[in-house]
Design an enzyme around this catalytic site. Sequence first.
Site, mmCIF file in Angstrom:
data_model
loop_
_atom_site.group_PDB
_atom_site.id
_atom_site.type_symbol
_atom_site.label_atom_id
_atom_site.label_comp_id
_atom_site.label_asym_id
_atom_site.label_seq_id
_atom_site.Cartn_x
_atom_site.Cartn_y
_atom_site.Cartn_z
ATOM 1 C CE LYS A 22 -1.447 1.718 4.140
ATOM 2 N NZ LYS A 22 -1.246 3.143 4.408
ATOM 3 C CG ASN A 23 2.425 2.762 3.548
ATOM 4 O OD1 ASN A 23 1.276 3.158 3.332
ATOM 5 N ND2 ASN A 23 2.890 2.515 4.761
ATOM 6 N NE ARG A 93 -0.019 12.902 7.811
ATOM 7 C CZ ARG A 93 0.033 14.171 8.131
ATOM 8 N NH1 ARG A 93 -0.979 14.737 8.738
ATOM 9 N NH2 ARG A 93 1.108 14.881 7.873
ATOM 10 C CB CYS A 117 -3.722 11.866 11.369
ATOM 11 S SG CYS A 117 -2.366 10.798 11.696
ATOM 12 N NE ARG A 122 1.451 10.721 9.930
ATOM 13 C CZ ARG A 122 0.877 9.767 9.220
ATOM 14 N NH1 ARG A 122 -0.355 9.397 9.466
ATOM 15 N NH2 ARG A 122 1.526 9.197 8.227
ATOM 16 C CG ASP A 307 3.549 1.565 9.525
ATOM 17 O OD1 ASP A 307 3.258 2.473 10.318
ATOM 18 O OD2 ASP A 307 3.793 1.770 8.317
ATOM 19 C CB ILE A 329 7.925 6.784 14.295
ATOM 20 C CG1 ILE A 329 9.094 5.822 14.088
ATOM 21 C CG2 ILE A 329 7.594 7.534 13.004
ATOM 22 C CD1 ILE A 329 10.357 6.428 13.547
ATOM 23 N NE ARG A 401 -6.511 4.982 5.967
ATOM 24 C CZ ARG A 401 -5.971 6.104 6.404
ATOM 25 N NH1 ARG A 401 -6.311 6.583 7.585
ATOM 26 N NH2 ARG A 401 -5.089 6.766 5.695
#
Length: 422
Positions: A22-23, A93, A117, A122, A307, A329, A401
């Site tokens: 996805k990313n 985002r 968020c 962020r 993640d 993070i 998502r």
Amino acid sequence: MALLRIQGGSILNGEISASSAKNSVINLIAAALLADEPVTLLNVPHLRDVSTMIELLGHMGVVVVINERMQVDIHANSISSLKAPYELVKTMRASFNVLGPLIARYGEAEVSLPGGCAIGTRPVDQHLKGLRALGADIEMKEGYVRGTVSGRLKGAQIDFDFSTVGGTEHLMTAAVLADGVTIMENCAKEPEIENLAEFLNVLGADVRGAGTSRIEIHGVERLHGGRFEAISDRIEVGTYLIAAAASGGCVGISNALPQHNAALLSKLREAGADIKVEDGRIALDMKGRRPKSVNVVTGPYPAFPTDLQAQIMTLNCLSQGSSSIQETIFENRFMHVPELARMGADIQLQNNNSVALVQGVAELVGAPVMATDLRASASLVIAGIAARGETTVDRVYHIDRGYQQIEERLQRLGVDIRREAS
Ligand code: EPZ
């Protein structure tokens, strides 16, 4: 709205194949705006974040065609609006990252500021600092960033103040059409960044060094069309591996890139899993054993990914012993903690909520829980699989998502899980 209903106690067993990342894919879609010929992305995952990005391009007048094999054809030449509205950017985002390609190719763009968020504030200061260094005029007005340049962007030196994945990707896509050479230092090194550079180079860009802290970009006049398939999703792979470990099970995942999951695999071995890595496949066997607690500190790649922090926390909740999990993070990425506590987990937050101390318990007990963000929801699904009794995870749109067909895949691995309207 939908929820997932899980009857706990199954032991995962079987074989699945990883999806494309996805990313990576959402950045490839933004970068396709740079090309003046059609771009084809292969094997695109069926995810809400991907649909949001496609919807944004469609809103701008870009022709996007998707076929039944999830091949996505994008032709940006039909673009009729250079504005990305708040309604779309606020839901994801990463859509902010159309700003750089639009300025680079069309000389202007207006993109909504993403706002805060759930997992943290962020900001996008590093993105804007880099675009200004490349010669863009950046103004903030009524919640929008308006960027303009007369003529082309100019190659520049960009030094990131800290590692930013989206910032590195965004400025790479702005600099490919700049006049001259851009040197970016202190870049993030995530595999998705290297993948984006490969894609840009397929389209005729000249990007060197992606995946290291120094990226050199030699600007070119134009990008042409091309075909590309993104790398596999290391976070999806990691999530299923942790789910298998938490259930004491045995799974094989094909189409994986084990080298991208090195930090996780080392923690899972420490937790007691037998792991075999072959070309493109990871096999994990927990042999019914209870996991051992592992300490985790998240960090930029190649360190342990933020993640996967929520998911490994669920594993630690069920493990023998105590552990600490430090999130470095994002400042608010422990929202799964109160939900896991509702299932019987023993977790204390410390150091201004940046460290979680987890005392393993013999069992979690099913409960109704609420998903708060994408990875937090994955951690709750894992908890539900391992728990005694029934768990319902509400607000499943978060999980949609980033995990395609999660219930079908888990059913294939032997989990009693179904989707219902809530
Ligand atoms: C990417 O987000 C991922 N998203 C995130 O994945 C992931 O959690 C994150 O990288 C870290 O690995 C995508 O790739 C689409 P950053 P990104 O810029 O690019 C701060 C998931 O679950 N920062 O590396 O937004 C920022 O607030 C998600 O799939 C600034 O202060 O992350 C954060 O604390 C969620 N100013 C830190 O840096 C800036 O200009 C790292 O953010 C940019 C970032």
